[in-house]
Design a protein around this motif. Structure first.
Motif, PDB file in Angstrom:
ATOM      1  N   GLN A 148       0.825  -1.201   0.000  1.00  0.00           N
ATOM      2  CA  GLN A 148       0.000   0.000   0.000  1.00  0.00           C
ATOM      3  C   GLN A 148       0.864   1.259   0.000  1.00  0.00           C
ATOM      4  OE1 GLN A 148      -2.482  -0.575   3.425  1.00  0.00           O
ATOM      5  NE2 GLN A 148      -4.060  -1.689   2.279  1.00  0.00           N
ATOM      6  N   ARG A 149       1.956   1.229   0.762  1.00  0.00           N
ATOM      7  CA  ARG A 149       2.851   2.383   0.785  1.00  0.00           C
ATOM      8  C   ARG A 149       3.534   2.583  -0.572  1.00  0.00           C
ATOM      9  NH1 ARG A 149       5.607   1.400   6.758  1.00  0.00           N
ATOM     10  NH2 ARG A 149       3.832   2.191   7.977  1.00  0.00           N
ATOM     11  N   LYS A 159       2.265   1.774  -3.411  1.00  0.00           N
ATOM     12  CA  LYS A 159       1.237   2.304  -4.299  1.00  0.00           C
ATOM     13  C   LYS A 159       1.073   3.808  -4.089  1.00  0.00           C
ATOM     14  CE  LYS A 159      -3.623   1.623  -5.554  1.00  0.00           C
ATOM     15  NZ  LYS A 159      -4.846   0.843  -5.261  1.00  0.00           N
ATOM     16  N   GLN A 160       1.097   4.250  -2.839  1.00  0.00           N
ATOM     17  CA  GLN A 160       0.998   5.687  -2.551  1.00  0.00           C
ATOM     18  C   GLN A 160       2.174   6.454  -3.159  1.00  0.00           C
ATOM     19  OE1 GLN A 160      -1.539   7.360  -0.949  1.00  0.00           O
ATOM     20  NE2 GLN A 160      -2.578   5.398  -1.113  1.00  0.00           N
ATOM     21  N   TRP A 161       3.366   5.865  -3.063  1.00  0.00           N
ATOM     22  CA  TRP A 161       4.557   6.509  -3.613  1.00  0.00           C
ATOM     23  C   TRP A 161       4.448   6.653  -5.126  1.00  0.00           C
ATOM     24  CZ3 TRP A 161       8.378   5.025  -7.047  1.00  0.00           C
ATOM     25  CH2 TRP A 161       9.514   5.845  -7.081  1.00  0.00           C
ATOM     26  N   ASP A 209      -7.346   4.200   1.011  1.00  0.00           N
ATOM     27  CA  ASP A 209      -7.006   3.222  -0.016  1.00  0.00           C
ATOM     28  C   ASP A 209      -7.492   1.829   0.335  1.00  0.00           C
ATOM     29  OD1 ASP A 209      -5.418   2.636  -2.486  1.00  0.00           O
ATOM     30  OD2 ASP A 209      -4.342   1.330  -1.104  1.00  0.00           O
ATOM     31  N   PRO A 235      -2.621  11.969  -3.650  1.00  0.00           N
ATOM     32  CA  PRO A 235      -2.396  10.869  -2.700  1.00  0.00           C
ATOM     33  C   PRO A 235      -3.622  10.590  -1.849  1.00  0.00           C
ATOM     34  CG  PRO A 235      -1.376  12.878  -1.891  1.00  0.00           C
ATOM     35  CD  PRO A 235      -1.880  13.175  -3.281  1.00  0.00           C
ATOM     36  N   LYS A 236      -3.712   9.380  -1.429  1.00  0.00           N
ATOM     37  CA  LYS A 236      -4.774   8.956  -0.507  1.00  0.00           C
ATOM     38  C   LYS A 236      -4.130   8.463   0.768  1.00  0.00           C
ATOM     39  CE  LYS A 236      -7.800   7.224  -4.213  1.00  0.00           C
ATOM     40  NZ  LYS A 236      -8.514   6.031  -4.685  1.00  0.00           N
ATOM     41  N   THR A 237      -4.898   8.517   1.797  1.00  0.00           N
ATOM     42  CA  THR A 237      -4.422   7.925   3.042  1.00  0.00           C
ATOM     43  C   THR A 237      -4.532   6.414   2.947  1.00  0.00           C
ATOM     44  OG1 THR A 237      -6.611   7.940   4.083  1.00  0.00           O
ATOM     45  CG2 THR A 237      -5.247   9.945   4.317  1.00  0.00           C
ATOM     46  N   LEU A 238      -3.782   5.737   3.787  1.00  0.00           N
ATOM     47  CA  LEU A 238      -3.836   4.279   3.775  1.00  0.00           C
ATOM     48  C   LEU A 238      -5.228   3.792   4.100  1.00  0.00           C
ATOM     49  CD1 LEU A 238      -0.497   3.226   5.516  1.00  0.00           C
ATOM     50  CD2 LEU A 238      -1.066   3.185   3.095  1.00  0.00           C
TER      51      LEU A 238
END
Length: 383
Positions: A361-362, A364-366, A381, A375-378
């Motif tokens: 997930q991190r 994907k955010q990057w 997401d 960006p979305k928060t975890l």
């Protein structure tokens, strides 16, 4: 479509695991392994039928059977009898004292085919026997035990004793069963050479599809009301009984299903390997099947397959590289898994999989930030 997705595949998580296993055995192994190694994997996968059956019977049902080799052997012997009769035609056995009967019968001075062998001249009867005989035998054992509320360690010991009795019977009746050597020299199936390379590939893929089908059947059972009752019986059997359910009938049913699955594996073993002997019926193979299930995770149908592959790959690799020490290495492997992963291979994902999910997930955010997306928060997401 939702029925297939939820009941046969077990939702998103179950479908993902199923597709990974299917890709591994249907694509990766055939592409990466030569025919000899692939045939070994096919043999290992026949054991996985029994391991999967123990997930239902032991993992969810709470009934430990140390006699699954009984049903594995019955299925294997039924298929071997058909193949042996085809290989024992009068033309192929013309040098015998009594042509037209299996060679071990001629060696033991039998002059005609025993009556219970005669129906196995038919492939249709043989297939029915593979499915029905082990199931009926399991029903007899189950009814005798579960109706009298025999369970736990006593049931495990009794199934072990039955495995010993069946092994002694097979070895002692050499003229009818081939004795300690088993039934060997199996060559054709309805005139088709089963020792050819093409036949080995076909049997491997047939074995894989049947195993995937058995997993889907197991998933259907576990996602049904019956599956929930299995768990309830395992944890609080008296409460289920007091609720009005006949616990013994449920136990008999799941024991018969487990026997059926094991018998299919035994029949495929005979086709893959080309023989069947009493060494696959007794205590040792039955205990090994329990170990396959435990190492893979006794609450995971797919984990049982991985456990079977891991143990057999380890056995082959250790015995080839360390012929004097491989038993100690295998023992060390068992101890390590039990100590560090008490829930088996399937438990590794349950215990540590969330770390991998968080990292993905991190990442994907990057990537979203890198390419200019908002960006979305975890938490967003994940939802």
């Amino acid at each position: 479509m939702s029925f297939v997705y939820e009941n046969l595949m077990g939702g998103k998580k179950g479908l993902t695991g199923f597709l990974i296993l299917a890709a591994l055995i249907l694509v990766v192994f055939p592409v990466c392994l030569d025919l000899f190694r692939l045939n070994l994997v096919g043999k290992y996968l026949t054991y996985a039928f029994a391991a999967v059956s123990l997930v239902l019977l032991w993992g969810y049902g709470g009934t430990l059977s140390l006699g699954q080799g009984i049903f594995f052997g019955l299925g294997g012997y039924a298929m071997a009898m058909f193949l042996k009769l085809e290989a024992s035609s009068p033309e192929n056995t013309a040098i015998q004292s009594t042509p037209g009967i299996p060679d071990f019968m001629d060696w033991n001075q039998l002059t005609e085919l025993p009556w219970f062998w005669v129906p196995f001249n038919s492939l249709t009867f043989t297939i029915l026997a593979i499915l029905i005989v082990p199931t009926v035998f399991a029903y007899i054992i189950g009814a005798a035990m579960f109706k009298r509320r025999v369970g736990g360690v006593y049931f495990a010991i009794i199934t072990q004793v039955v495995a010993v009795i069946l092994t002694v019977l097979i070895v002692g009746q050499q003229g009818f069963t081939g004795g300690i050597n088993g039934i060997t020299d199996l060559r054709t199936l309805n005139g088709w050479d089963i020792t050819s390379d093409s036949a080995k590939y076909i049997f491997y893929f047939l074995n894989c599809f049947l195993l995937l089908g058995v997993i889907m059947l197991g998933r259907f059972i576990l996602t049904s009301k019956f599956g929930r009752l299995l768990l309830a019986m395992r944890d609080k059997e008296d409460r289920v009984r007091f609720s009005g359910y006949d616990v013994s009938n449920f136990k008999i049913f799941i024991f018969c299903i487990a026997a059926l699955m094991s018998a299919i594996g035994g029949a495929m073993f005979t086709l893959q390997v080309g023989f069947m002997s009493p060494s696959f019926v007794g205590i040792v193979p039955s205990i090994e099947m329990v170990i396959f299930c435990a190492i893979g995770g006794r609450m995971s149908l797919i984990g049982a397959v991985y456990g079977t592959l891991l143990i057999n790959f380890g056995k082959t690799a250790f015995s080839e590289s360390f012929p004097q020490l491989w038993l100690f290495l295998m023992g060390g492997l068992f101890i390590a898994v039990v100590m560090f992963f008490p829930n088996g291979l399937a438990g590794i994902w349950q215990d540590y999989g969330h770390h991998l999910t968080t990292r993905l997930q991190r990442a994907k955010q990057w990537l979203l930030l890198k390419f200019g997306a908002q960006p979305k928060t975890l938490a967003e997401d994940a939802s």
